[in-house]
Design an enzyme around this catalytic site. Structure first.
Site, PDB file in Angstrom:
ATOM      1  N   CYS A   1      48.806  45.181  46.266  1.00  0.00           N
ATOM      2  CA  CYS A   1      48.467  45.986  44.854  1.00  0.00           C
ATOM      3  C   CYS A   1      49.347  47.388  45.038  1.00  0.00           C
ATOM      4  O   CYS A   1      49.584  48.027  43.727  1.00  0.00           O
ATOM      5  CB  CYS A   1      46.984  46.566  44.870  1.00  0.00           C
ATOM      6  SG  CYS A   1      45.827  45.318  45.336  1.00  0.00           S
TER       7      CYS A   1
ATOM      8  N   HIS B   1      40.202  40.262  42.156  1.00  0.00           N
ATOM      9  CA  HIS B   1      41.186  39.769  41.430  1.00  0.00           C
ATOM     10  C   HIS B   1      41.656  38.128  42.542  1.00  0.00           C
ATOM     11  O   HIS B   1      41.111  38.033  43.395  1.00  0.00           O
ATOM     12  CB  HIS B   1      42.731  40.540  41.786  1.00  0.00           C
ATOM     13  CG  HIS B   1      42.792  41.694  40.928  1.00  0.00           C
ATOM     14  ND1 HIS B   1      43.083  42.955  41.275  1.00  0.00           N
ATOM     15  CD2 HIS B   1      42.670  41.826  39.424  1.00  0.00           C
ATOM     16  CE1 HIS B   1      42.976  43.682  40.610  1.00  0.00           C
ATOM     17  NE2 HIS B   1      42.560  43.248  39.079  1.00  0.00           N
TER      18      HIS B   1
HETATM   19  C1  CIR Z   1      40.762  48.873  40.220  1.00  0.00           C
HETATM   20  O1  CIR Z   1      39.682  48.707  40.268  1.00  0.00           O
HETATM   21  O2  CIR Z   1      41.499  48.414  39.352  1.00  0.00           O
HETATM   22  C2  CIR Z   1      41.429  49.706  41.466  1.00  0.00           C
HETATM   23  N1  CIR Z   1      40.640  50.604  41.943  1.00  0.00           N
HETATM   24  C3  CIR Z   1      41.898  48.457  42.454  1.00  0.00           C
HETATM   25  C4  CIR Z   1      43.083  47.367  41.931  1.00  0.00           C
HETATM   26  C5  CIR Z   1      43.536  46.589  43.172  1.00  0.00           C
HETATM   27  N2  CIR Z   1      44.838  46.032  42.647  1.00  0.00           N
HETATM   28  C6  CIR Z   1      45.151  44.811  42.967  1.00  0.00           C
HETATM   29  O3  CIR Z   1      44.142  44.217  43.732  1.00  0.00           O
HETATM   30  N3  CIR Z   1      45.860  44.231  42.707  1.00  0.00           N
END
Ligand code: CIR
Length: 256
Positions: free
Chosen positions: A246, A159
């Site tokens: 996150c 992201h």
């Molecule tokens: C994903 O791949 O969607 C999750 N394992 C990690 C999401 C991390 N979220 C973020 O950076 N906002």
């Protein structure tokens, strides 16, 4: 001083199946993740947030990463249209919580967006074009926010906020190898190098900055800007491609 509300969701046993490209994803330890998450929640409280802790969602391994589910501003909450099929169902229970605080607007396919691509600053919203967020997703944020909104190509990482975060007081932490810096030239910034990449994701909350432990040079530089730094063990979340921002969905306190 502002006192935001922070929604968090505890990891359950399913967290071991979280989406991830990390080479150690098979070693995710859910009990350790729970302990790290508990300390994360305590750090949010220490920083002045009112923490609402939601129970694990066993059908949704990635659901502790609540940041991705919505964009919350003073006038409302935009519910993200998440690209990953396995994550789309996470939003239902988030909507039930957010309805208590904000008017809800929902994005629809073909727009896709993860909240991790939305970098809010005082004047401008930067939205990453990434493997998860498309141009229509950026347009949806622009229409919702009513603020100048810029699309930023994400060159590396999951992201936009894997590579750049806003601490407040016009200060960013940024990995210049992962994102074009030209769009950020009106900011001051702290640069992380390739070994410090994981520290580019920090959570600024008023005078506090929550950041991953193990990056003393970056921590010192943040302290030099008169922020109080809280360092957190994040190993299990890092293995699931997640960082400090996150794990919470921040609902700002509406100014009087
Ligand atoms: C994903 O791949 O969607 C999750 N394992 C990690 C999401 C991390 N979220 C973020 O950076 N906002």
């Amino acid at each position: 001083m502002s006192f935001p509300t922070a929604l968090v969701r505890k990891p359950g046993p399913a967290f071991a199946q979280a989406l991830s490209g990390h080479p150690q994803k098979h070693t995710i330890d859910c009990e350790r993740a729970c302990r790290q998450h508990q300390l994360y929640s305590e750090a949010l409280k220490h920083a002045g947030a009112q923490v609402i802790s939601l129970e694990p969602l066993e059908n949704f391994p990635d659901s502790p990463f609540v940041e991705d589910t919505a964009v919350v501003l003073d006038h409302g909450a935009l519910i993200a249209s998440m690209k990953e099929e396995s994550r789309r169902g996470e939003v239902a229970s988030i909507i039930r919580e957010l309805e208590r605080y904000r008017k809800i607007t929902s994005m629809k396919l073909p727009s896709t967006l993860d909240g991790g691509d939305v970098l809010m600053t005082d004047e401008t919203v930067f939205v990453g074009i990434s493997a998860r967020t498309n141009r229509k997703g950026v347009e949806a944020v622009a229409a919702f926010s009513g603020k100048p909104t810029l699309a930023i190509p994400v060159l590396k990482g999951l992201h936009l906020k894997s590579s750049v975060s806003y601490l407040g007081r016009n200060l960013l932490v940024i990995d210049p190898s992962s994102v074009e810096t030209a769009a950020f030239k009106t900011f001051e910034w702290i640069e992380v190098n390739e070994h410090e990449r994981y520290a580019a994701n920090c959570l600024g909350l008023g005078n506090f900055v929550l950041m991953p432990a193990g990056f003393p040079r970056v921590a010192d530089q943040i302290r030099a800007h008169k922020f109080e730094v809280v360092e957190l063990e994040m190993s299990e979340f890092e293995k699931a491609d997640g960082g400090v921002t996150c794990l919470s969905l921040i609902i700002p306190q509406i100014p009087d």
